[in-house]
Design a protein around this motif. Structure first.
Motif, PDB file in Angstrom:
ATOM      1  N   ARG A   1      57.933  12.873  21.299  1.00 64.58           N
ATOM      2  CA  ARG A   1      57.800  14.300  20.973  1.00 64.58           C
ATOM      3  C   ARG A   1      59.160  14.966  20.806  1.00 64.58           C
ATOM      4  O   ARG A   1      59.369  15.767  19.900  1.00 64.58           O
ATOM      5  CB  ARG A   1      56.985  15.013  22.064  1.00 64.58           C
ATOM      6  CG  ARG A   1      55.490  14.721  22.027  1.00 64.58           C
ATOM      7  CD  ARG A   1      54.726  15.715  22.882  1.00 64.58           C
ATOM      8  NE  ARG A   1      55.131  15.654  24.285  1.00 64.58           N
ATOM      9  CZ  ARG A   1      54.568  14.858  25.196  1.00 64.58           C
ATOM     10  NH1 ARG A   1      53.565  14.063  24.832  1.00 64.58           N
ATOM     11  NH2 ARG A   1      54.964  14.863  26.452  1.00 64.58           N
TER      12      ARG A   1
ATOM     13  N   THR B   1      60.859  13.663  17.543  1.00 66.57           N
ATOM     14  CA  THR B   1      60.174  14.192  16.363  1.00 66.57           C
ATOM     15  C   THR B   1      60.504  15.661  16.148  1.00 66.57           C
ATOM     16  O   THR B   1      60.770  16.100  15.017  1.00 66.57           O
ATOM     17  CB  THR B   1      58.653  14.010  16.501  1.00 66.57           C
ATOM     18  OG1 THR B   1      58.351  12.613  16.606  1.00 66.57           O
ATOM     19  CG2 THR B   1      57.920  14.579  15.296  1.00 66.57           C
ATOM     20  N   GLU B   2      60.516  16.437  17.233  1.00 69.51           N
ATOM     21  CA  GLU B   2      60.817  17.868  17.097  1.00 69.51           C
ATOM     22  C   GLU B   2      62.256  18.080  16.622  1.00 69.51           C
ATOM     23  O   GLU B   2      62.539  19.021  15.880  1.00 69.51           O
ATOM     24  CB  GLU B   2      60.587  18.596  18.420  1.00 69.51           C
ATOM     25  CG  GLU B   2      60.805  20.096  18.301  1.00 69.51           C
ATOM     26  CD  GLU B   2      60.390  20.863  19.541  1.00 69.51           C
ATOM     27  OE1 GLU B   2      60.659  22.084  19.592  1.00 69.51           O
ATOM     28  OE2 GLU B   2      59.800  20.251  20.460  1.00 69.51           O
TER      29      GLU B   2
ATOM     30  N   VAL C   1      63.910  16.381  14.504  1.00 68.91           N
ATOM     31  CA  VAL C   1      63.992  16.196  13.053  1.00 68.91           C
ATOM     32  C   VAL C   1      63.133  17.221  12.321  1.00 68.91           C
ATOM     33  O   VAL C   1      63.581  17.882  11.382  1.00 68.91           O
ATOM     34  CB  VAL C   1      63.574  14.760  12.678  1.00 68.91           C
ATOM     35  CG1 VAL C   1      63.527  14.586  11.173  1.00 68.91           C
ATOM     36  CG2 VAL C   1      64.550  13.763  13.281  1.00 68.91           C
ATOM     37  N   ARG C   2      61.884  17.390  12.755  1.00 67.10           N
ATOM     38  CA  ARG C   2      61.007  18.346  12.073  1.00 67.10           C
ATOM     39  C   ARG C   2      61.529  19.770  12.176  1.00 67.10           C
ATOM     40  O   ARG C   2      61.376  20.566  11.250  1.00 67.10           O
ATOM     41  CB  ARG C   2      59.598  18.280  12.670  1.00 67.10           C
ATOM     42  CG  ARG C   2      58.805  17.050  12.266  1.00 67.10           C
ATOM     43  CD  ARG C   2      57.406  17.122  12.807  1.00 67.10           C
ATOM     44  NE  ARG C   2      56.637  15.929  12.474  1.00 67.10           N
ATOM     45  CZ  ARG C   2      55.408  15.689  12.923  1.00 67.10           C
ATOM     46  NH1 ARG C   2      54.820  16.558  13.735  1.00 67.10           N
ATOM     47  NH2 ARG C   2      54.784  14.582  12.574  1.00 67.10           N
ATOM     48  N   GLY C   3      62.136  20.079  13.309  1.00 66.89           N
ATOM     49  CA  GLY C   3      62.659  21.426  13.508  1.00 66.89           C
ATOM     50  C   GLY C   3      63.978  21.679  12.830  1.00 66.89           C
ATOM     51  O   GLY C   3      64.514  22.791  12.911  1.00 66.89           O
TER      52      GLY C   3
ATOM     53  N   GLU D   1      59.973   9.603   9.837  1.00 62.93           N
ATOM     54  CA  GLU D   1      59.832  11.050   9.704  1.00 62.93           C
ATOM     55  C   GLU D   1      61.017  11.638   8.939  1.00 62.93           C
ATOM     56  O   GLU D   1      60.859  12.474   8.042  1.00 62.93           O
ATOM     57  CB  GLU D   1      59.755  11.672  11.097  1.00 62.93           C
ATOM     58  CG  GLU D   1      59.580  13.173  11.112  1.00 62.93           C
ATOM     59  CD  GLU D   1      58.134  13.599  10.978  1.00 62.93           C
ATOM     60  OE1 GLU D   1      57.904  14.764  10.627  1.00 62.93           O
ATOM     61  OE2 GLU D   1      57.241  12.756  11.205  1.00 62.93           O
ATOM     62  N   GLY D   2      62.222  11.187   9.312  1.00 61.31           N
ATOM     63  CA  GLY D   2      63.414  11.700   8.653  1.00 61.31           C
ATOM     64  C   GLY D   2      63.467  11.354   7.180  1.00 61.31           C
ATOM     65  O   GLY D   2      63.880  12.167   6.344  1.00 61.31           O
TER      66      GLY D   2
ATOM     67  N   ILE E   1      61.052  13.648   5.297  1.00 63.98           N
ATOM     68  CA  ILE E   1      61.584  15.009   5.169  1.00 63.98           C
ATOM     69  C   ILE E   1      62.671  15.057   4.099  1.00 63.98           C
ATOM     70  O   ILE E   1      62.724  15.990   3.288  1.00 63.98           O
ATOM     71  CB  ILE E   1      62.119  15.491   6.528  1.00 63.98           C
ATOM     72  CG1 ILE E   1      60.959  15.713   7.498  1.00 63.98           C
ATOM     73  CG2 ILE E   1      62.938  16.767   6.373  1.00 63.98           C
ATOM     74  CD1 ILE E   1      61.383  16.050   8.903  1.00 63.98           C
TER      75      ILE E   1
ATOM     76  N   ASP F   1      61.086  15.002   0.728  1.00 59.21           N
ATOM     77  CA  ASP F   1      60.505  16.309   0.404  1.00 59.21           C
ATOM     78  C   ASP F   1      61.588  17.286  -0.056  1.00 59.21           C
ATOM     79  O   ASP F   1      61.376  18.072  -0.985  1.00 59.21           O
ATOM     80  CB  ASP F   1      59.776  16.881   1.623  1.00 59.21           C
ATOM     81  CG  ASP F   1      58.448  16.177   1.892  1.00 59.21           C
ATOM     82  OD1 ASP F   1      57.950  15.490   0.979  1.00 59.21           O
ATOM     83  OD2 ASP F   1      57.921  16.324   3.012  1.00 59.21           O
TER      84      ASP F   1
ATOM     85  N   ARG G   1      69.890  19.221   3.379  1.00 61.28           N
ATOM     86  CA  ARG G   1      69.482  20.294   4.288  1.00 61.28           C
ATOM     87  C   ARG G   1      70.451  21.474   4.234  1.00 61.28           C
ATOM     88  O   ARG G   1      70.029  22.634   4.199  1.00 61.28           O
ATOM     89  CB  ARG G   1      69.414  19.766   5.722  1.00 61.28           C
ATOM     90  CG  ARG G   1      68.913  20.782   6.745  1.00 61.28           C
ATOM     91  CD  ARG G   1      69.092  20.276   8.159  1.00 61.28           C
ATOM     92  NE  ARG G   1      70.503  20.202   8.532  1.00 61.28           N
ATOM     93  CZ  ARG G   1      70.931  19.730   9.697  1.00 61.28           C
ATOM     94  NH1 ARG G   1      70.077  19.262  10.578  1.00 61.28           N
ATOM     95  NH2 ARG G   1      72.222  19.706   9.961  1.00 61.28           N
TER      96      ARG G   1
END
Length: 349
Positions: free
Chosen positions: A183, A186-187, A189-191, A224-225, A228, A231, A318
């Motif tokens: 968790r 993941t947060e 990277v997602r954050g 996950e990275g 992202i 995207d 980013r």
């Protein structure tokens, strides 16, 4: 009385709220409070309490999260009494000088506003990053983490805090819960707090990638990275007025060898984009050099064939998406000034 004891007590009224409530014994002496008076005030039932060795909270109730943070930093940093309250801090403009120490681990992630990090008040220990040469021990709520070199701290809520990637590594080192580790990573990277490569680098340097639950979490983190970053690449093409490329293709010479895969390709201009998502698993220079050599070899081969390769990292996408779009646009416009590229076969990946 000695030469360090003031002739008359200095008032405490100029301190900020937290500084007024949390002081070191040296700071109290600088304000005319003797060690005997401090000890008397900290006796059971007294108005003050000794939260950590040499660190006093000037009330008897439970310390707040903010007080615990400042107490840990005072204990680990121990600023000299004579510079404990510089002029700029009297207005609350800057944090007090704690030297080269900073909050790290779960407490730092809570300050970075991670929803997956527990609240500060629920933490039994507050991790504080200190130089390896600091001669102190962990005690009470202060858990010292020693480092050969400390990163540049970020100021959050008036206290120095380790960057997210370093705080993550220090937090993961204390966790055995695979779900909690996953968790947090993941947060991160997602954050948009940091890129996967930075996290993996810190985990490698901390020698944490030998733990199976950490390796599993890192695999998910890298996937996950990558998603992202892809995207963001799609967003760049869509929002910056670039022509649509062919996405995710392998390049091969007709009847010849495989040239490698690229993330986007404009066949009419012979321009390719390659996302650099390298993340060496063990932090070894040899492995990182090998990965870079592989990227460089493929790029050189393609450019010998007349194909322009634009190398983009997730961090650049980013932080400077428009600038990266300008680089791609320039490469596309320059195609008319180059010799025609070799014919290549395109295959979907």
């Amino acid at each position: 009385m000695n030469h360090n004891t003031p002739v008359s007590p200095r008032p405490l009224s100029h301190l900020t709220d937290v500084q007024r409530r949390v002081l070191s014994a040296a700071q109290l002496r600088a304000h005319g409070v003797s060690p005997a008076d401090t000890a008397a005030q900290c006796r059971p039932g007294g108005p003050w309490q000794l939260l950590l060795p040499g660190i006093v909270v000037l009330h008897s109730g439970p310390p707040t999260s903010e007080e615990r943070l400042h107490a840990v930093l005072l204990y680990a940093g121990r600023p000299p009494a004579q510079v404990a309250v510089p002029a700029q801090c009297r207005t609350g403009a800057d944090a007090p000088p704690y030297g080269d120490v900073m909050i790290t681990g779960l407490a730092a992630l809570a300050l970075h506003r991670f929803s997956a990090a527990p609240p500060l008040l629920s933490l039994d220990h507050i991790d504080v990053l200190v130089p390896r040469t600091r001669r102190l021990r962990s005690t009470g709520c202060a858990r010292l983490i020693r480092a050969h070199s400390t990163p540049a701290a970020q100021q959050l809520t008036g206290v120095p805090v380790a960057p997210v990637a370093r705080a993550l590594a220090d937090a993961v080192a204390q966790l055995d819960d695979a779900d909690a580790v996953r968790r947090l990573l993941t947060e991160a990277v997602r954050g948009g707090h940091c890129e996967p490569a930075a996290v993996v680098r810190e985990l490698s340097m901390a020698r944490l990638l030998s733990r199976p639950h950490v390796v599993d979490a890192v695999d998910s983190l890298l996937a996950e990275g990558r998603a992202i970053a892809e995207d963001r690449l799609y967003e760049m093409v869509r929002t910056q007025g670039l022509p649509d490329p062919l996405w995710d293709v392998d390049l091969r010479l007709p009847g010849g060898p495989y040239l490698g895969g690229v993330d986007a390709y404009w066949p009419d201009q012979a321009v390719a984009i390659e996302l650099d998502t390298r993340a060496p698993r063990q932090g070894e220079r040899q492995e990182e050099d090998a990965l870079w050599t592989e990227y460089a070899r493929k790029r050189e081969h393609l450019e010998r064939l007349g194909i322009t390769v634009v190398h983009i990292t997730p961090k650049k996408l980013r932080d400077s998406l428009e600038q990266q779009a300008a680089v791609v646009r320039t490469a596309l416009l320059a195609a008319s000034d180059r010799e025609p590229a070799a014919y290549v076969v395109l295959l979907p990946r």
